[in-house]
Every structure is written in structure tokens, then in C-alpha cells.
Design a protein around this motif. Structure first.
Motif, PDB file in Angstrom:
ATOM      1  N   GLN A 211       0.808  -1.222   0.000  1.00 56.69           N
ATOM      2  CA  GLN A 211       0.000   0.000   0.000  1.00 56.69           C
ATOM      3  C   GLN A 211       0.839   1.270   0.000  1.00 56.69           C
ATOM      4  OE1 GLN A 211      -3.440   0.119   2.812  1.00 56.69           O
ATOM      5  NE2 GLN A 211      -2.650  -1.848   3.522  1.00 56.69           N
ATOM      6  N   LEU A 212       2.145   1.146   0.245  1.00 53.86           N
ATOM      7  CA  LEU A 212       2.967   2.314   0.515  1.00 53.86           C
ATOM      8  C   LEU A 212       3.828   2.704  -0.687  1.00 53.86           C
ATOM      9  CD1 LEU A 212       4.257   1.333   4.081  1.00 53.86           C
ATOM     10  CD2 LEU A 212       2.148   2.525   3.451  1.00 53.86           C
ATOM     11  N   PRO A 213       3.993   4.009  -0.941  1.00 58.63           N
ATOM     12  CA  PRO A 213       4.972   4.443  -1.942  1.00 58.63           C
ATOM     13  C   PRO A 213       6.380   4.255  -1.390  1.00 58.63           C
ATOM     14  CG  PRO A 213       4.020   6.344  -0.838  1.00 58.63           C
ATOM     15  CD  PRO A 213       3.276   5.143  -0.319  1.00 58.63           C
ATOM     16  N   PHE A 214       7.343   4.016  -2.283  1.00 61.11           N
ATOM     17  CA  PHE A 214       8.731   3.788  -1.885  1.00 61.11           C
ATOM     18  C   PHE A 214       9.613   4.884  -2.483  1.00 61.11           C
ATOM     19  CE2 PHE A 214       7.239  -0.177  -0.522  1.00 61.11           C
ATOM     20  CZ  PHE A 214       8.247  -0.981   0.007  1.00 61.11           C
ATOM     21  N   PRO A 215      10.168   5.785  -1.679  1.00 60.22           N
ATOM     22  CA  PRO A 215      11.227   6.665  -2.208  1.00 60.22           C
ATOM     23  C   PRO A 215      12.366   5.800  -2.745  1.00 60.22           C
ATOM     24  CG  PRO A 215      10.481   7.431  -0.056  1.00 60.22           C
ATOM     25  CD  PRO A 215       9.858   6.086  -0.264  1.00 60.22           C
ATOM     26  N   VAL A 216      12.938   6.169  -3.875  1.00 60.15           N
ATOM     27  CA  VAL A 216      13.907   5.279  -4.512  1.00 60.15           C
ATOM     28  C   VAL A 216      15.266   5.286  -3.819  1.00 60.15           C
ATOM     29  CG1 VAL A 216      12.796   5.486  -6.764  1.00 60.15           C
ATOM     30  CG2 VAL A 216      14.709   7.009  -6.185  1.00 60.15           C
ATOM     31  N   GLY A 217      15.555   6.319  -3.035  1.00 61.35           N
ATOM     32  CA  GLY A 217      16.884   6.430  -2.445  1.00 61.35           C
ATOM     33  C   GLY A 217      16.900   6.203  -0.947  1.00 61.35           C
ATOM     34  N   TYR A 218      17.770   6.951  -0.269  1.00 63.41           N
ATOM     35  CA  TYR A 218      17.984   6.747   1.156  1.00 63.41           C
ATOM     36  C   TYR A 218      16.843   7.276   2.020  1.00 63.41           C
ATOM     37  CZ  TYR A 218      22.716   5.046   0.499  1.00 63.41           C
ATOM     38  OH  TYR A 218      23.795   4.284   0.152  1.00 63.41           O
ATOM     39  N   GLY A 219      15.886   7.939   1.422  1.00 61.53           N
ATOM     40  CA  GLY A 219      14.724   8.368   2.191  1.00 61.53           C
ATOM     41  C   GLY A 219      13.716   7.273   2.432  1.00 61.53           C
ATOM     42  N   VAL A 220      13.981   6.058   1.927  1.00 62.69           N
ATOM     43  CA  VAL A 220      12.963   5.013   1.961  1.00 62.69           C
ATOM     44  C   VAL A 220      12.567   4.640   3.381  1.00 62.69           C
ATOM     45  CG1 VAL A 220      14.669   3.122   1.769  1.00 62.69           C
ATOM     46  CG2 VAL A 220      12.298   2.763   1.023  1.00 62.69           C
ATOM     47  N   GLU A 221      13.517   4.530   4.306  1.00 67.35           N
ATOM     48  CA  GLU A 221      13.155   4.116   5.662  1.00 67.35           C
ATOM     49  C   GLU A 221      12.271   5.151   6.360  1.00 67.35           C
ATOM     50  OE1 GLU A 221      15.705   0.985   4.654  1.00 67.35           O
ATOM     51  OE2 GLU A 221      16.429   3.053   4.700  1.00 67.35           O
ATOM     52  N   LEU A 222      12.624   6.428   6.229  1.00 67.87           N
ATOM     53  CA  LEU A 222      11.794   7.466   6.832  1.00 67.87           C
ATOM     54  C   LEU A 222      10.414   7.488   6.184  1.00 67.87           C
ATOM     55  CD1 LEU A 222      12.095  10.072   8.841  1.00 67.87           C
ATOM     56  CD2 LEU A 222      11.858  11.286   6.675  1.00 67.87           C
ATOM     57  N   GLY A 223      10.380   7.393   4.851  1.00 68.05           N
ATOM     58  CA  GLY A 223       9.104   7.430   4.148  1.00 68.05           C
ATOM     59  C   GLY A 223       8.186   6.288   4.541  1.00 68.05           C
ATOM     60  N   LEU A 224       8.727   5.077   4.601  1.00 68.37           N
ATOM     61  CA  LEU A 224       7.901   3.930   4.967  1.00 68.37           C
ATOM     62  C   LEU A 224       7.387   4.051   6.399  1.00 68.37           C
ATOM     63  CD1 LEU A 224       9.866   0.921   3.397  1.00 68.37           C
ATOM     64  CD2 LEU A 224       7.790   2.023   2.534  1.00 68.37           C
ATOM     65  N   LEU A 225       8.232   4.544   7.305  1.00 70.53           N
ATOM     66  CA  LEU A 225       7.819   4.652   8.701  1.00 70.53           C
ATOM     67  C   LEU A 225       6.686   5.671   8.854  1.00 70.53           C
ATOM     68  CD1 LEU A 225       8.424   3.640  11.558  1.00 70.53           C
ATOM     69  CD2 LEU A 225      10.084   5.496  11.790  1.00 70.53           C
ATOM     70  N   VAL A 226       6.835   6.832   8.247  1.00 73.13           N
ATOM     71  CA  VAL A 226       5.805   7.858   8.340  1.00 73.13           C
ATOM     72  C   VAL A 226       4.512   7.385   7.686  1.00 73.13           C
ATOM     73  CG1 VAL A 226       5.152  10.176   7.566  1.00 73.13           C
ATOM     74  CG2 VAL A 226       7.427   9.769   8.534  1.00 73.13           C
TER      75      VAL A 226
END
Length: 323
Positions: A211-226
Motif C-alpha cells: 500500500q505504501l509508496p517507496f522513495p527510490v533512495g535513502y529516504g525510503v526508511e523514513l518514508g515507509l515509517l511515516v
């Protein structure tokens, strides 16, 4: 808000010893779940083999009568060393990033391979583990998978640990302490209880990840958590202490680029649809004699700004799930 965080810490933070690996296969059978472990890897020939071997030895059949892990995949993100060969020889299924969803040209970045891994794995629970860990313990997998097998309300569980750097037992989390933690405390204070919000070791239910969008770079962990917080709620998130994480540390310039990507990921979530005014980070290096500006030369790097859509919106993934 502080009281809510403290209450969450009390009920959603554990030690890996609270769920010994020996008892987890029974919980896995009772839950009827399959577990996939994914290692995103870029030039990690020195460490990836040990990680794969430990997981196969400690958590998979036939080494174990009943395996906790059903599927072990190394996602090669364009390595130029022997990463793929070492991982395959150790017993992992190796998938090259470019072989997945070939109609969509791959972009460089960790989040890109994590996103594509959903297309080549089948587990109901997907566990991500960075491939640069040294002195690896299988607790990094069993510790974060265990709560998902024993508590159906949980959707995502992150590992927490010490990250030593030199003589400082917690000095390795520089981007976490200088960028991610201030951002979370200021804008998403309900996530302030996560010890390692940027840690690369976490497990989640596929039904959440798709269900979640994935930032392609190093922001992925923060993006998934939020996004997991907004999608599933705070009580669906947890963390487990797995001890100490030893890994390769990046230099200051690399950390600056990571920080820029993480800040952009936060900005997108604070104002959906806004544009980063200048999606470029300029850094400086000492130039040789007569070079640069007063001895310093500028080097510009593009900031990761692309995000992949939720995987359930990708036709190939929907067809695969239907089949």
C-alpha cells in the motif's frame, strides 16, 4: 504527546530474547505465514556471504527441522564486484535489479530495489536486512519477525541496536541524530519513540508494504515509517532490541547526500504536491594548487526525488498476486 510515546514504548518495545527463535516456527505454523528475507546489496562481497550463510544455518530448512525463513533473496543493485557470486554460493537466490519489471528502467538507490523485491518474493511477511553488516547474528531476523508471528495487530517491526563508531558505542547514527530524529520529533512526534528510525533491518506484512509508496533512495526508511503510521496507526508499529550493529560507515559527504534525500522525503510528506526548489546538493572538496575557489572545488549531486507508487497499483504485481 510524551505520555503517549512512553506508553507506546512500554507496550511495543521488546528484546529479542523475549521470543526465542526455537519457539517461533510453531507460531509461524499457527499463523499460517510465509517469511521472505531480502538483502539489498551493492558491492558487498565482503559481508553478504556471511549474512546469507548465518540465515540459512540458523533459520532455514534443511539445516533446521522447521525453518523460520522460507525464502532468502539478495537483490543486486548493480554491483561491480563479486557480490552476486558470493551470495549465490552461500545459498541465496540472487536477483538483479534490472531483471525485475524490465519495462520500467531501474533507478539507482536502495529504495528502488526494496520496492522491486516485492515482485520477486512471496512471503506474507517481508524482512529487510542490509548486506553490509559485520558479526551478523540471526537475531536480526528472528527478533523482528517474531512479533509479527505472535501478534496479529502488528504490521511493521524495526530493529533497534547500538551503532558503535570508534570509542563511541552509539556514534554511528549521525544522520539519524542530526536529521531524522529532529524531523520526527518536530513533525511526527508519535514516532519519537523509535530508537533507529533509519535502520535498514525491519519486517512488515506484505499487505502493508504493497500500500505504501517507496522513495527510490535513502529516504525510503523514513518514508515507509511515516506512511505506515498514517496507514496502520501507531499501535501497529513496534521495535525489538537486537544488540549491536557493526557495519561499514560512510564518509561525511555521503552522509550529506543521505541527509538531503531524507529531508526531501519528509518535505514531500509534509506538503504533498510541493516541489523541492532546488533538487541538487552542492558540496565542497579541497582542490589542488590553483584549483577551485580559494582552494575549494564545488561538486553538485542530484537529490533523490522520485518515489515509486504503491506496488498494488502496478499491473504486473496485481496479476502476479491474482495468479
Amino acid at each position: 504527546m510524551l505520555e503517549e510515546v512512553e506508553q507506546w514504548l512500554g507496550r511495543r518495545s521488546w528484546s529479542c530474547g523475549e521470543r526465542p527463535p526455537a519457539g517461533l516456527p510453531a507460531a509461524k505454523r499457527a499463523a499460517g505465514s510465509r517469511v521472505s528475507v531480502v538483502l539489498p546489496a551493492l558491492n558487498e562481497e565482503r559481508t553478504v556471504g556471511e549474512i546469507v550463510s548465518a540465515i540459512r544455518r540458523e533459520l532455514m530448512a534443511p539445516a533446521r527441522p522447521v525453518g523460520l525463513v522460507d525464502e532468502l533473496v539478495v537483490m543486486d543493485s548493480g554491483s561491480t564486484d563479486r557480490t552476486a557470486q558470493v551470495a549465490a554460493e552461500a545459498g541465496a537466490q540472487v536477483v538483479h535489479r534490472d531483471a525485475v519489471l524490465p519495462r520500467l528502467p531501474a533507478l539507482p538507490g536502495k529504495g528502488e530495489v526494496l520496492w522491486r523485491s516485492l515482485l520477486v518474493t512471496s512471503g506474507d511477511i517481508v524482512c529487510f536486512v542490509d548486506a553490509d553488516l559485520r558479526d551478523f547474528s540471526a537475531d536480526f531476523v528472528s527478533g523482528i519477525v517474531g512479533p509479527l508471528l505472535t501478534d496479529p495487530q502488528l504490521q511493521l517491526v524495526k530493529a533497534m541496536y547500538d551503532r558503535p563508531l570508534g570509542d563511541d558505542p552509539s556514534g554511528g547514527g549521525r544522520v539519524t541524530e542530526l536529521v531524522a530524529r529532529p524531523l520526527l520529533n518536530l513533525h511526527w512526534p508519535r514516532l519519537a519513540g523509535f530508537v533507529q528510525p533509519l535502520g535498514g533491518e525491519y519486517a512488515a506484512r506484505r499487505t502493508l508494504l504493497e500500500q505504501l509508496p517507496f522513495p527510490v533512495g535513502y529516504g525510503v526508511e523514513l518514508g515507509l515509517l511515516v506512511d505506515a503510521l498514517h496507514t496502520a496507526g501507531l499501535d501497529a508499529l513496534g521495535q525489538v532490541d537486537v544488540g549491536v550493529r557493526h557495519h561499514r560507515h560512510q564518509d561525511g559527504r555521503a552522509l550529506g547526500r543521505m541527509a538531503a534525500a531524507i529531508h526531501h522525503t519528509a518535505q514531500v510528506r509534509l506538503a504533498r504536491g510541493s516541489r523541492l526548489v532546488r533538487p541538487t546538493l552542492t558540496q565542497f572538496e579541497r582542490a589542488g594548487a590553483g584549483g577551485g575557489f580559494a582552494g575549494f572545488a564545488p561538486r553538485s549531486h542530484a537529490v533523490d526525488t522520485v518515489e515509486r507508487p504503491p506496488m498494488r497499483e502496478v499491473p504486473e504485481y496485481a496479476a502476479r498476486r491474482a495468479a
